[in-house]
Design an enzyme around this catalytic site. Structure first.
Site, short mmCIF file in Angstrom:
data_model
loop_
_atom_site.label_atom_id
_atom_site.label_comp_id
_atom_site.label_asym_id
_atom_site.label_seq_id
_atom_site.Cartn_x
_atom_site.Cartn_y
_atom_site.Cartn_z
N SER A 184 0.85 -1.20 0.00
CA SER A 184 0.00 0.00 0.00
C SER A 184 0.88 1.25 0.00
O SER A 184 2.05 1.19 0.43
CB SER A 184 -0.86 0.01 1.27
OG SER A 184 -1.52 1.25 1.42
N TYR B 83 -1.98 -1.12 10.74
CA TYR B 83 -2.13 -1.53 9.33
C TYR B 83 -0.95 -1.07 8.48
O TYR B 83 -0.36 -1.85 7.73
CB TYR B 83 -3.43 -0.94 8.78
CG TYR B 83 -3.60 -1.08 7.28
CD1 TYR B 83 -4.13 -2.26 6.74
CD2 TYR B 83 -3.25 -0.05 6.41
CE1 TYR B 83 -4.30 -2.39 5.36
CE2 TYR B 83 -3.41 -0.18 5.04
CZ TYR B 83 -3.93 -1.35 4.52
OH TYR B 83 -4.08 -1.47 3.15
P1 NAD Z 1 -11.73 -5.84 0.24
O1 NAD Z 1 -12.44 -5.71 1.52
O2 NAD Z 1 -12.55 -5.95 -0.97
O3 NAD Z 1 -10.76 -7.10 0.25
C1 NAD Z 1 -10.11 -7.56 1.40
C2 NAD Z 1 -10.42 -9.04 1.52
O4 NAD Z 1 -9.60 -9.59 2.53
C3 NAD Z 1 -11.84 -9.35 1.94
O5 NAD Z 1 -12.71 -9.45 0.83
C4 NAD Z 1 -11.68 -10.67 2.66
O6 NAD Z 1 -12.07 -11.73 1.84
C5 NAD Z 1 -10.20 -10.79 2.92
N1 NAD Z 1 -9.94 -11.05 4.33
C6 NAD Z 1 -9.88 -10.17 5.35
N2 NAD Z 1 -9.63 -10.81 6.51
C7 NAD Z 1 -9.53 -12.14 6.20
C8 NAD Z 1 -9.28 -13.31 6.96
N3 NAD Z 1 -9.07 -13.26 8.29
N4 NAD Z 1 -9.29 -14.51 6.32
C9 NAD Z 1 -9.51 -14.56 4.98
N5 NAD Z 1 -9.71 -13.49 4.21
C10 NAD Z 1 -9.74 -12.29 4.82
O7 NAD Z 1 -10.74 -4.59 0.14
P2 NAD Z 1 -9.54 -4.24 -0.85
O8 NAD Z 1 -9.32 -2.80 -0.64
O9 NAD Z 1 -9.75 -4.76 -2.20
O10 NAD Z 1 -8.32 -4.99 -0.17
C11 NAD Z 1 -7.44 -5.85 -0.85
C12 NAD Z 1 -6.01 -5.54 -0.46
O11 NAD Z 1 -5.67 -4.24 -0.95
C13 NAD Z 1 -5.73 -5.51 1.04
O12 NAD Z 1 -4.51 -6.17 1.31
C14 NAD Z 1 -5.61 -4.04 1.34
O13 NAD Z 1 -4.78 -3.81 2.45
C15 NAD Z 1 -4.97 -3.55 0.06
N6 NAD Z 1 -5.06 -2.12 -0.17
C16 NAD Z 1 -6.27 -1.53 -0.34
C17 NAD Z 1 -6.33 -0.16 -0.54
C18 NAD Z 1 -7.63 0.55 -0.73
O14 NAD Z 1 -7.64 1.78 -0.75
N7 NAD Z 1 -8.74 -0.13 -0.89
C19 NAD Z 1 -5.15 0.59 -0.58
C20 NAD Z 1 -3.94 -0.05 -0.40
C21 NAD Z 1 -3.91 -1.41 -0.19
#
Ligand code: NAD
Ligand code: MG
Length: 297
Positions: free
Chosen positions: A189, A202
Site C-alpha cells: 500500500s 495496518y
Molecule cells: P476488500 O475488503 O474488498 O478485500 C479484502 C479481503 O480480505 C476481503 O474481501 C476478505 O475476503 C479478505 N480477508 C480479510 N480478513 C480475512 C481473513 N481473516 N481470512 C480470509 N480473508 C480475509 O478490500 P480491498 O481494498 O480490495 O483490499 C485488498 C487488499 O488491498 C488488502 O490487502 C488491502 O490492504 C490492500 N489495499 C487496499 C487499498 C484501498 O484503498 N482499498 C489501498 C492499499 C492497499
C-alpha cells in the site's frame, strides 16, 4: 465497446465519487457499497496473457482481489478464490463471472488468521487446479483508530495475522508446488511509506509486506520464481466502508491524490496481470504503485 485499452482521459474515465457516510461490519460486502465499485465486470478484455495458468487469489470475493480474479480468468487462468465465510454472496458473483469466461472457479472460504487454514487452502488449490503457478496474497484487514490506546492487543494481532502471517504461511506452503516461471504477487500500500496517523498497525504491516517481497524476491530469483508487489493508493472497496476509514472521511476519499479522485478496483487488475504474466520476466522485487500520482520512494 469500452475496455481497459480504450484511449481516454484518466481524470474523467471514472466519476469523481463522493461516498456517503456508511458503515458495515467487517468484512464489508461489495454488494452493499454505495456507490458501486467497478470490478471491470463490463470492461476487462482478456488477450490470452495468462493462458492455462493456475492462480490462487486471497480476498478474491471483492475489491482489488475480485477485479484481479475476473481479469485473470479472462486472460485464460483458472482461479481458486479465498475469502471469509461471511462473504459467500460476493464470492458467488465473482465465481460466476470466472465460469462465464470459460475458466474454472473454486471457492474456498476460510479464516486465514489460522495457519492450518492457510496450509489447507494451498493443498486444495493444488489438488483442484492440478498445480499452482500464481499466488496473489491480497487479503487484508484495515481498521482506523484515532489513538494507539484504542487498538486492542487482539485487534493488533488480527491485523498482523491477516496481513503478514497469512502471507508467510501461504507462501511457505505454496513454494514446493511452484514451478519455475511462477509468480508471487503481494499487496502492499501507499501506507507502507506514507502512513496515516489513524492506521499505525495496518500501515506497518504494509511496510513489512514490501520488505518481505524485496527480500524473498532475491532468494527465489535463481529458481525462476518472481516475487513482486502492487501498492494501491486510495481504492473504493468494502475495506474502506467497514472501518478502514473514519466514516466522516469517506465523502472526501481519494481526493488528496494528484489525479483528484479515488481509484477503482478495475484499475488495479492490469498491474496484477502484468506481474503474473511471463511478459514481466525480468521484473523482480518490484513494487508497482497504482495510486493516482502520490509520490513514492
Ligand atoms: P476488500 O475488503 O474488498 O478485500 C479484502 C479481503 O480480505 C476481503 O474481501 C476478505 O475476503 C479478505 N480477508 C480479510 N480478513 C480475512 C481473513 N481473516 N481470512 C480470509 N480473508 C480475509 O478490500 P480491498 O481494498 O480490495 O483490499 C485488498 C487488499 O488491498 C488488502 O490487502 C488491502 O490492504 C490492500 N489495499 C487496499 C487499498 C484501498 O484503498 N482499498 C489501498 C492499499 C492497499
Ligand atoms: Mg470482501
Amino acid at each position: 465497446m469500452t475496455d481497459q485499452y480504450t484511449f481516454r482521459n484518466p481524470v474523467t474515465a471514472y466519476e469523481q465519487i463522493q461516498p456517503p457516510e456508511q458503515s458495515q461490519p467487517e468484512p464489508g460486502l461489495d454488494s452493499r457499497l454505495t456507490p458501486k465499485a467497478d470490478l471491470g465486470e463490463d470492461t476487462y478484455r482478456g488477450t490470452g496473457r495468462l493462458e492455462g495458468r493456475k492462480a490462487l487469489i486471497t480476498g478474491a470475493d471483492s475489491g482489488i482481489g475480485a477485479a484481479t480474479a475476473i481479469a485473470f480468468a479472462r486472460e485464460g487462468a483458472d482461479v481458486v478464490m479465498s475469502y471469509l465465510p461471511e462473504e459467500e454472496e460476493d464470492a458467488t458473483k465473482i465465481a460466476e463471472l470466472i465460469e462465464k469466461a470459460g475458466r474454472k472457479a473454486v471457492k474456498v472460504p476460510g479464516d486465514l488468521k489460522d495457519s492450518a487454514v492457510c496450509r489447507d487452502l494451498v493443498e486444495t488449490a493444488v489438488r483442484e487446479l492440478g498445480g499452482l503457478d500464481i499466488l496473489v496474497n491480497n487479503a487484508g484487514k484495515q481498521v482506523a483508530q484515532k489513538a494507539l490506546g484504542d487498538i486492542t492487543d487482539v485487534e493488533f494481532d488480527h491485523t498482523y495475522k491477516t496481513n503478514v502471517y497469512a502471507m508467510f504461511w501461504l507462501t511457505k506452503e505454496a513454494l514446493p508446488h511452484l514451478p519455475a516461471g511462477s509468480s508471487i504477487i503481494n499487496t502492499t500500500s501507499i501506507q507502507a511509506y506514507s502512513p496515516s496517523e489513524t492506521l499505525v498497525d495496518y500501515a506497518s504491516t504494509k511496510a513489512a509486506i514490501n520488505n518481505f517481497t524485496k527480500g524473498l524476491a532475491q532468494q527465489l530469483a535463481p529458481k525462476g520464481i518472481r516475487v513482486n508487489a502492487v501498492a494501491p493508493g486510495p481504492i473504493w472497496t468494502p475495506l474502506q466502508a467497514s472501518g478502514g476509514q473514519p466514516t466522516e472521511d469517506l465523502p472526501e476519499f481519494g481526493k488528496e491524490t494528484p489525479m483528484g479522485r479515488a481509484g477503482q478496483p478495475a484499475e488495479l487488475a492490469p498491474a496484477y496481470v502484468f506481474l503474473a504474466s511471463s511478459e514481466s520476466s525480468y521484473v523482480i522485487g518490484e513494487t508497482l504503485n497504482v495510486n493516482g500520482g502520490l509520490p513514492t520512494p
